[in-house]
Motif scaffolding. Structure first.
Motif, short mmCIF file in Angstrom:
data_model
loop_
_atom_site.label_atom_id
_atom_site.label_comp_id
_atom_site.label_asym_id
_atom_site.label_seq_id
_atom_site.Cartn_x
_atom_site.Cartn_y
_atom_site.Cartn_z
N VAL A 1 5.66 -3.58 9.43
CA VAL A 1 4.66 -3.99 8.44
C VAL A 1 5.35 -4.38 7.15
CG1 VAL A 1 2.57 -3.33 7.18
CG2 VAL A 1 2.98 -2.40 9.47
N ASP A 2 4.87 -5.46 6.53
CA ASP A 2 5.30 -5.85 5.19
C ASP A 2 4.31 -5.26 4.18
OD1 ASP A 2 7.44 -7.33 6.13
OD2 ASP A 2 6.26 -9.17 6.29
N PHE A 3 4.76 -4.35 3.35
CA PHE A 3 3.91 -3.73 2.34
C PHE A 3 4.23 -4.32 0.96
CE2 PHE A 3 4.18 -0.36 5.56
CZ PHE A 3 2.82 -0.12 5.77
N ALA A 4 3.19 -4.64 0.20
CA ALA A 4 3.37 -5.04 -1.20
C ALA A 4 3.45 -3.78 -2.05
CB ALA A 4 2.20 -5.91 -1.65
N ILE A 5 4.38 -3.76 -2.99
CA ILE A 5 4.56 -2.61 -3.88
C ILE A 5 4.09 -3.01 -5.27
CG2 ILE A 5 6.16 -0.88 -4.73
CD1 ILE A 5 5.83 -0.89 -1.70
N ASP A 6 3.35 -2.12 -5.92
CA ASP A 6 2.76 -2.45 -7.21
C ASP A 6 2.74 -1.21 -8.09
OD1 ASP A 6 1.06 -4.01 -9.12
OD2 ASP A 6 -0.44 -2.52 -8.55
N ALA A 7 2.91 -1.41 -9.39
CA ALA A 7 2.78 -0.34 -10.38
C ALA A 7 1.75 -0.75 -11.42
CB ALA A 7 4.12 -0.04 -11.05
N VAL B 1 2.08 4.16 -8.58
CA VAL B 1 2.76 3.17 -7.74
C VAL B 1 2.04 3.14 -6.39
CG1 VAL B 1 4.90 2.57 -6.53
CG2 VAL B 1 4.98 3.44 -8.88
N THR B 2 1.75 1.94 -5.89
CA THR B 2 1.05 1.82 -4.62
C THR B 2 1.82 0.95 -3.65
OG1 THR B 2 -0.21 -0.15 -5.26
CG2 THR B 2 -1.19 1.99 -5.79
N ALA B 3 1.58 1.21 -2.36
CA ALA B 3 1.99 0.32 -1.29
C ALA B 3 0.71 -0.20 -0.67
CB ALA B 3 2.82 1.06 -0.26
N SER B 4 0.57 -1.53 -0.59
CA SER B 4 -0.69 -2.11 -0.13
C SER B 4 -0.45 -3.09 1.00
CB SER B 4 -1.43 -2.79 -1.28
OG SER B 4 -0.67 -3.87 -1.79
N LEU B 5 -1.50 -3.33 1.75
CA LEU B 5 -1.46 -4.26 2.86
C LEU B 5 -2.74 -5.09 2.84
CD1 LEU B 5 -0.24 -5.29 5.58
CD2 LEU B 5 -1.56 -3.46 6.69
#
Length: 345
Positions: free
Chosen positions: A84-90, A152-156
């Motif tokens: 899975v490719d997860f987007a990382i965001d703060a 900080v999140t990891a999203s899909l």
């Protein structure tokens, strides 16, 4: 979906450190450049970590000076059976109206603690694998002292028909900038109302609505107490729920409603709301938070008791009237009997 509705939907992040919480956002599918694989069987977790992997913490607590930088880590665990490719965001963190931690939506630029965090834009994780993501926190030289919540999140993102779905799972960061800490609350908008009982032998209750605001620069929890007093005594209330343990961020506020039983309607009912604050999170040696008390008065008239007293008076008068009539009747009968008696020689 309009931008404002999209942002409102994106804002719902429950930042539980170990369990994935789905965040659903519906948008037209043509807004997505490429369709991700179906997320129905994709689950993941995001937890605090060190460079070697998860370290057992539930949140990341940092206390740094202006100009200081530190590298933290979060572990993203792909629990699914496919890469899975997860987007990382703060982004900045805040508390909902019920006191739960949340984060600003990913398409909103951070303006506080979230803007001090640098993370990679995305990470690809193999099936069943864990990736440790560096989280660089850089405090500006002129940062104001106190607490600056972030996350900080990891999203899909996935696409199902005409609907785009975004799932975000995050870790909370409690960023505290050193300096002069102020722990202070204010109690405002105190309103009281009396609710009586139609049973004259039962007391009524006072419902009190009030707002507690954090006017300092550190996170606080408050023990709120409400005391009512009349001519015959006092009644008290303290929040018995878990809500009182939920914190208040600097600049934040929460509105409470308390119902205090045992108040007799004997004219003025004095009401005192007291908020007893204490710092949340790491201890703050030498920092004290003073309790704040606000008084108000509500009038309670004893209508049921007055009605009952009026009934007693009417019953008493009725009994007196009936008794007087009976006495007069007996006297009349005695006089008639005396007139009809034979005369003695």
């Amino acid at each position: 979906m309009t931008t404002s509705r999209k942002r409102a939907a994106l804002a719902r992040l429950a930042a539980l450190p170990a369990l994935g919480v789905a965040l659903l956002v519906a948008t037209p599918s043509d807004a997505v450049a490429s369709a991700a694989p179906s997320g129905a069987d994709i689950t993941w977790s995001v937890v605090p970590a060190n460079a070697g992997g998860p370290d057992g913490r539930s949140v990341i607590d940092l206390e740094l000076a202006g100009g200081q930088q530190v590298v933290e880590h979060v572990a993203v665990i792909n629990r699914s059976t496919q890469p899975v490719d997860f987007a990382i965001d703060a982004n900045d963190g805040y508390l909902t109206s019920k006191g739960y931690f949340d984060m600003r939506p990913s398409d909103t630029a951070p303006t506080d603690g979230g803007s001090w965090i640098a993370v990679p834009e995305k990470v690809t994780i193999a099936a069943g694998a864990t990736s440790v993501v560096p989280v660089t926190v850089s405090i500006p030289q002129n940062a104001t002292p106190g607490d600056h919540p972030a996350g900080v999140t990891a999203s899909l993102e996935t696409v199902s028909g005409q609907v785009r779905v975004q799932n975000r799972v995050g870790v909370r960061l409690n960023i505290r900038v050193t300096g002069d800490f102020v722990a202070k609350v204010a109690v405002t908008d105190v309103r009281a109302g009396y609710t009586g009982s139609w049973n004259p032998f039962a007391a009524g209750s006072v419902e009190v609505t009030y707002t507690v605001a954090n006017v300092g620069n550190v996170r606080l929890v408050t023990d709120n107490r409400v005391l009512t007093s009349t001519f015959v005594g006092e009644s008290s209330w303290s929040d018995p729920s878990a809500a009182k343990a939920r914190e208040l961020m600097p600049g934040g506020s929460r509105t409470f409603v308390a119902r205090v039983p045992g108040a007799w309607p004997l004219g003025p009912v004095g009401t005192t709301v007291t908020a007893i604050p204490s710092p949340a999170g790491q201890p703050l040696p030498g920092v004290t938070a003073e309790r704040v008390a606000i008084d108000t008065t509500v009038w309670a008239l004893p209508w049921p008791q007055l009605g009952f007293l009026a009934l007693l008076v009417l019953a008493f008068l009725a009994i007196r009237l009936i008794a007087a009539r009976r006495r007069r009747r007996i006297e009349e009968l005695i006089m008639l009997a005396a007139r009809g008696a034979p005369q003695q020689a």
